[in-house]
Design a protein around this motif. Structure first.
Motif, short mmCIF file in Angstrom:
data_model
loop_
_atom_site.label_atom_id
_atom_site.label_comp_id
_atom_site.label_asym_id
_atom_site.label_seq_id
_atom_site.Cartn_x
_atom_site.Cartn_y
_atom_site.Cartn_z
N UNK A 114 0.83 -1.21 0.00
CA UNK A 114 0.00 0.00 0.00
C UNK A 114 0.86 1.26 0.00
N UNK A 115 1.95 1.23 0.75
CA UNK A 115 2.85 2.38 0.82
C UNK A 115 3.47 2.67 -0.55
N UNK A 116 3.85 1.64 -1.24
CA UNK A 116 4.43 1.81 -2.59
C UNK A 116 3.39 2.37 -3.56
N UNK A 159 0.79 7.01 -6.82
CA UNK A 159 -0.36 7.86 -7.15
C UNK A 159 -0.09 9.33 -6.82
N UNK A 160 0.70 9.59 -5.78
CA UNK A 160 1.09 10.97 -5.47
C UNK A 160 1.89 11.58 -6.63
N UNK A 161 2.77 10.78 -7.17
CA UNK A 161 3.58 11.24 -8.31
C UNK A 161 2.70 11.55 -9.52
N UNK A 162 1.68 10.70 -9.77
CA UNK A 162 0.77 10.94 -10.90
C UNK A 162 -0.01 12.24 -10.72
N UNK A 220 -0.08 15.54 -13.08
CA UNK A 220 -1.34 16.03 -13.65
C UNK A 220 -1.51 17.53 -13.40
N UNK A 221 -1.22 17.96 -12.18
CA UNK A 221 -1.38 19.37 -11.83
C UNK A 221 -0.40 20.26 -12.59
N UNK A 222 0.78 19.71 -12.92
CA UNK A 222 1.77 20.50 -13.66
C UNK A 222 1.35 20.70 -15.12
N UNK A 223 0.68 19.73 -15.66
CA UNK A 223 0.35 19.77 -17.09
C UNK A 223 -1.05 20.29 -17.37
N UNK A 276 -7.78 11.70 -7.87
CA UNK A 276 -8.04 12.07 -6.48
C UNK A 276 -8.65 10.89 -5.70
N UNK A 277 -9.52 10.17 -6.39
CA UNK A 277 -10.16 9.02 -5.74
C UNK A 277 -9.13 7.94 -5.40
N UNK A 278 -8.23 7.67 -6.38
CA UNK A 278 -7.18 6.67 -6.12
C UNK A 278 -6.28 7.11 -4.98
N UNK A 279 -5.97 8.40 -4.97
CA UNK A 279 -5.09 8.92 -3.92
C UNK A 279 -5.75 8.77 -2.55
#
Length: 654
Positions: A194-196, A201-204, A208-211, A384-387
Motif C-alpha cells: 500500500x505504501x508503494x 499515485x502521489x507522483x501521478x 497532472x497538476x503540472x500539465x 483524487x479518488x485513487x489517492x
C-alpha cells in the motif's frame, strides 16, 4: 478311608508342610532374588526419563471482530488440559519433531534386518513416540501438565524433549490464534504494498497538476466525498474479509494436520438457503446505505433495515452451524474446541461477502454518475479518488495494526509457559533397583509357597509320619535305629507294636507286610516273634526264606526249624515256578491246621504287599502289621494296602 476325600489344611498342617519342604521354599526364594539381581545388573536396559512441566494459561476471551461481524461473533476460549495433551501427541506436533531430529533414519539404523528397516515409516515412528516414548499427564488440581520422554539414550531423549516443547508451543500458538493475530499477520504483509502504491499515485497527481488545470464542480466534490466514504468502508470490509479468510484456512489446516486427516478439510457452504439469505442481506445493506444518505442512524427507517440485517445474519450463522457440525465429530476434544471458531469464522465470511457485494453495487452506481461529468474532470476525480483510497488504506492499516498490537499486548495470548525446562539426568529412572529387588523378594516368597504346595501335592512317596496321618487320619508307630538287641529304643518300639496288636483282644495269627522294598521287615517280624515267644509258644511262618541261613536247628519235621526256646520257624518260601507255588499253597493249608493246634501265636513274614502272591496268605491272618518306609513307600500303594487289610497296625521305618 474314602480316596476322594479332601481334608482341609489347618495352620498346623501348613506349618508341618513348610517345615518338611523348607528346602524348596528357600531354594526358590534365593534363586528368585539372584535372578532379579542378575537381570538388574547385567541385562536390564537403563531408561532415562526427561521431564518438562508446562503451565496452561487460564481461559481467556478474545475481543470481537469489528464491523459487520460484531453482530454475530463472540470470543474464542483456550482449550482445556485434555485438549493440550491431544495437541502434544498429535501428528502435526510429532512430525515437526521427527523432521527436526531426523528420527526416521535413527530408527532405521537401529533396525536389525532389512525387512524391519522397510517397515519403519513416518506413521510407525509417530506410533512409537505416542505409545512407548512420550507420556503426558495433567498434574492434579493444577493447570500444569507434565511431559515425559523415556529412552535408553539420554542425549536423544533430551533432544526429543526440547524439540517436542518447541513444536508444541508453535502448534499451540497456531491453534490458539485470535483475530488480532490474524489481522497483524495480514496487515504486516499488506502495508509495504500500500505504501508503494500511495507513492506512485502521489507522483501521478503531481504530474497532472503540472500539465493540466481543472477546478472540480460542486457535484464532482460531492461525488468524490461519497466515493471516498464508500471506498473507505469497502477497504475496511475487505481487510476484515481477507483476515477472516486467512483465519478460516488456518482452522481447516489445524483440523487436518492435528487429526491426521488424509486430505485437507475443504468446506464451502453453498446451500440454496444460504444463497437466498446472502442475496437478501446484500439487498438490505444496499438499502441501508442509501437510507443513511437521507436519514440519521436513529431514524425509524434506518433502524428497521438494521434489524432486518441482524436477523438475516443470525439465520445465516444458524444454517452454517447446522451444516458444518453435521460433518464434524464434535465428541473429539480438539474438534469440539475448534468447531465454534469454524462456525463463527465461516458465518462472518458469508456476511462480509454480502457486505462487499452491497458496497460494490453502491460504487457502481456512483461510477455511473461520474461518467456524466466532463472527461478532464473525470480524470481528475479518478486520480483524487485513487489517492484518497490509497491514503485511507494506508492510514486504516496503520491504525488497525497499532490497535491489534495494543489489544493483544493486554491479553493472555493462550501460549503455554515452560515452567521446568528439560535437563539430562545423572541416573536412569528405570529400573528402580531397590523397588525391583523388593518386588523380586515378594515374588520369591509367592513362588516359594507355590513350590512348597506343588511339591507336596505331586510327591508320591511317604516322607514322614505326617504323610501317613493325612492319608489314614491315624498316627503311625515310628521305628528308628538298628534292629538288634543292643538298641533298647527299637526293642521298646517293638513292644509298642505288640501292645497295639493285643489292645482289642489276643490275636492268634499276625501278618507282617510292607509297602515297597523295606529290608527291615524281616528283622521287625523276627523281633516281634521273639516278643510273643516270651508269653507262649510261637512259630514264625517264613514266606521269604530269610531265616534258614541263620543256623536254625531242625526238628522232627523237615521244614520246621528251632530258632530259640519257644520260637520255631516254618519255612514256606516259594520257588520261581508257578506250579511249585500252587503246590506250596495247597500243602500249607494242610500244615496250617497242625501248626494252629500246636502254637499259641503264629507270626507270618509275608511278601511285600505289591507282590500279588501275598493275597494267597492274607486270609490266614487275624491282624496285620503294615510297614511303610520313608522315601520308599508310595502313598497310593500304602493307602490301598491299609484299606484292604483288617486291623492293621501302621509302622513307619525311618
Amino acid at each position: 478311608m474314602d480316596n476322594n476325600q479332601i481334608d482341609e489344611l489347618t495352620l498346623s498342617d501348613i506349618l508341618k508342610i513348610f517345615k518338611k519342604r523348607k528346602f524348596w521354599f528357600w531354594s526358590i526364594f534365593i534363586l528368585t532374588i539372584l535372578a532379579t539381581g542378575v537381570y538388574l545388573y547385567f541385562f536390564a536396559t537403563p531408561i532415562y526419563e526427561i521431564s518438562t512441566k508446562v503451565k496452561i494459561p487460564a481461559k481467556s476471551s478474545a475481543p470481537s471482530l469489528s464491523g459487520a461481524a460484531s453482530l454475530i461473533l463472540g470470543g474464542t476460549s483456550q482449550p482445556g488440559l485434555s485438549d493440550e495433551i491431544e495437541i502434544i501427541k498429535s501428528r502435526k506436533t510429532l512430525t515437526k519433531v521427527i523432521e527436526q531430529l531426523n528420527l526416521l533414519d535413527y530408527f532405521r539404523n537401529k533396525a536389525k534386518d532389512k525387512e524391519a528397516k522397510k517397515n519403519i515409516t513416518l506413521n510407525s515412528v509417530i506410533s512409537t513416540l505416542q505409545e512407548k516414548i512420550i507420556s503426558v499427564q495433567p498434574l492434579k488440581d493444577t493447570s500444569f501438565i507434565e511431559i515425559k520422554v523415556s529412552m535408553d539414550d539420554k542425549e536423544l531423549a533430551y533432544k526429543i524433549s526440547k524439540a517436542l516443547v518447541d513444536a508444541y508451543t508453535e502448534v499451540s500458538k497456531e491453534l490458539n490464534k485470535d483475530e488480532n493475530t490474524y489481522m497483524i499477520e495480514f496487515i504486516e504483509k499488506q502495508l509495504p504494498i500500500t505504501e508503494k502504491e500511495l507513492s506512485e499515485i502521489e507522483e501521478k497527481i503531481t504530474n497532472f497538476k503540472k500539465t493540466k488545470s481543472v477546478l472540480p464542480s460542486k457535484e464532482a466534490e460531492i461525488l468524490l466525498d461519497r466515493f471516498s466514504e464508500i471506498d473507505k468502508q469497502y477497504l475496511s470490509a475487505q481487510i476484515e474479509y481477507k483476515q477472516l479468510k486467512a483465519k478460516l484456512e488456518e482452522l481447516k489446516n489445524n483440523v487436518s494436520y492435528v487429526k491426521g486427516l488424509i486430505e485437507k478439510l475443504e468446506y464451502i457452504p453453498n446451500s440454496p438457503i444460504i444463497s437466498t439469505l446472502r442475496g437478501k442481506l446484500t439487498d438490505y445493506q444496499i438499502e441501508y446505505n442509501a437510507l443513511l444518505q437521507k436519514y440519521s442512524e436513529d431514524s425509524p427507517e434506518v433502524a428497521e433495515y438494521k434489524a432486518r440485517i441482524e436477523e438475516t445474519q443470525k439465520k445465516i450463522q444458524e444454517e452454517i452451524k447446522n451444516i458444518l457440525l453435521s460433518q464434524l465429530n464434535t465428541d473429539d476434544p480438539i474438534l469440539s474446541s475448534i468447531s465454534s471458531d469454524l462456525v463463527s469464522t465461516q458465518s462472518s465470511v458469508e456476511i462480509y461477502k454480502s457486505y462487499l457485494s452491497a458496497l460494490l453495487s453502491v460504487r457502481e452506481n456512483l461510477e455511473k454518475q461520474i461518467k456524466n461529468l466532463p472527461e478532464l474532470e473525470q480524470e481528475y476525480l479518478s486520480l483524487q479518488r485513487d489517492y484518497q483510497l490509497k491514503q485511507n488504506a494506508y492510514i486504516l492499516l496503520k491504525s488497525k495494526l497499532e490497535e491489534a498490537k495494543l489489544t493483544r499486548a493486554g491479553l493472555n495470548l493462550n501460549v503455554p509457559i515452560i515452567v521446568d525446562e528439560p535437563f539430562i539426568p545423572e541416573k536412569p529412572a528405570k529400573p528402580n533397583k531397590k523397588l525391583t529387588l523388593a518386588i523380586g523378594g515378594v515374588l520369591g516368597i509367592f513362588l516359594g509357597i507355590l513350590a512348597v504346595f506343588l511339591s507336596e501335592a505331586s510327591d508320591k512317596k511317604i516322607r514322614d509320619s505326617f504323610d501317613i496321618e493325612k492319608l489314614i487320619e491315624k498316627e503311625p508307630i515310628v521305628l528308628e535305629g538298628n534292629s538288634d538287641f543292643t538298641n533298647l529304643k527299637f526293642l521298646n518300639d517293638i513292644k509298642t507294636i505288640a501292645l497295639n496288636l493285643l489292645k482289642d483282644g489276643i490275636p492268634k495269627t499276625i501278618g507282617v507286610t510292607s509297602v515297597g522294598n523295606a529290608e527291615e521287615k524281616d528283622d521287625i517280624t523276627l523281633r516281634l516273634a521273639e516278643f510273643f515267644s516270651s508269653t507262649g509258644n510261637t512259630i514264625l511262618v517264613d514266606f521269604e526264606g530269610k531265616y534258614i541261613s541263620r543256623g536254625l536247628k531242625g526238628t522232627d519235621k523237615s521244614n520246621i526249624y528251632n530258632f530259640k526256646e519257644n520260637l520255631d520257624v516254618f519255612s514256606a518260601a516259594k520257588t520261581s515256578e508257578t506250579s511249585e507255588f500252587l503246590k506250596l499253597v495247597n500243602n500249607f493249608e494242610k500244615d496250617f491246621e497242625n501248626i494252629k493246634q500246636n502254637y499259641d501265636y503264629i507270626i507270618f513274614n509275608l511278601p511285600n504287599y505289591e507282590n500279588p502272591d501275598v493275597l494267597a496268605f492274607v486270609k490266614y491272618c487275624e491282624k496285620f502289621v503294615l510297614i511303610a518306609k520313608k522315601d520308599v513307600s508310595e502313598k497310593e500303594s500304602f493307602l490301598k494296602a491299609y484299606t484292604e487289610l483288617k486291623e492293621a497296625v501302621v509302622v513307619l521305618k525311618r
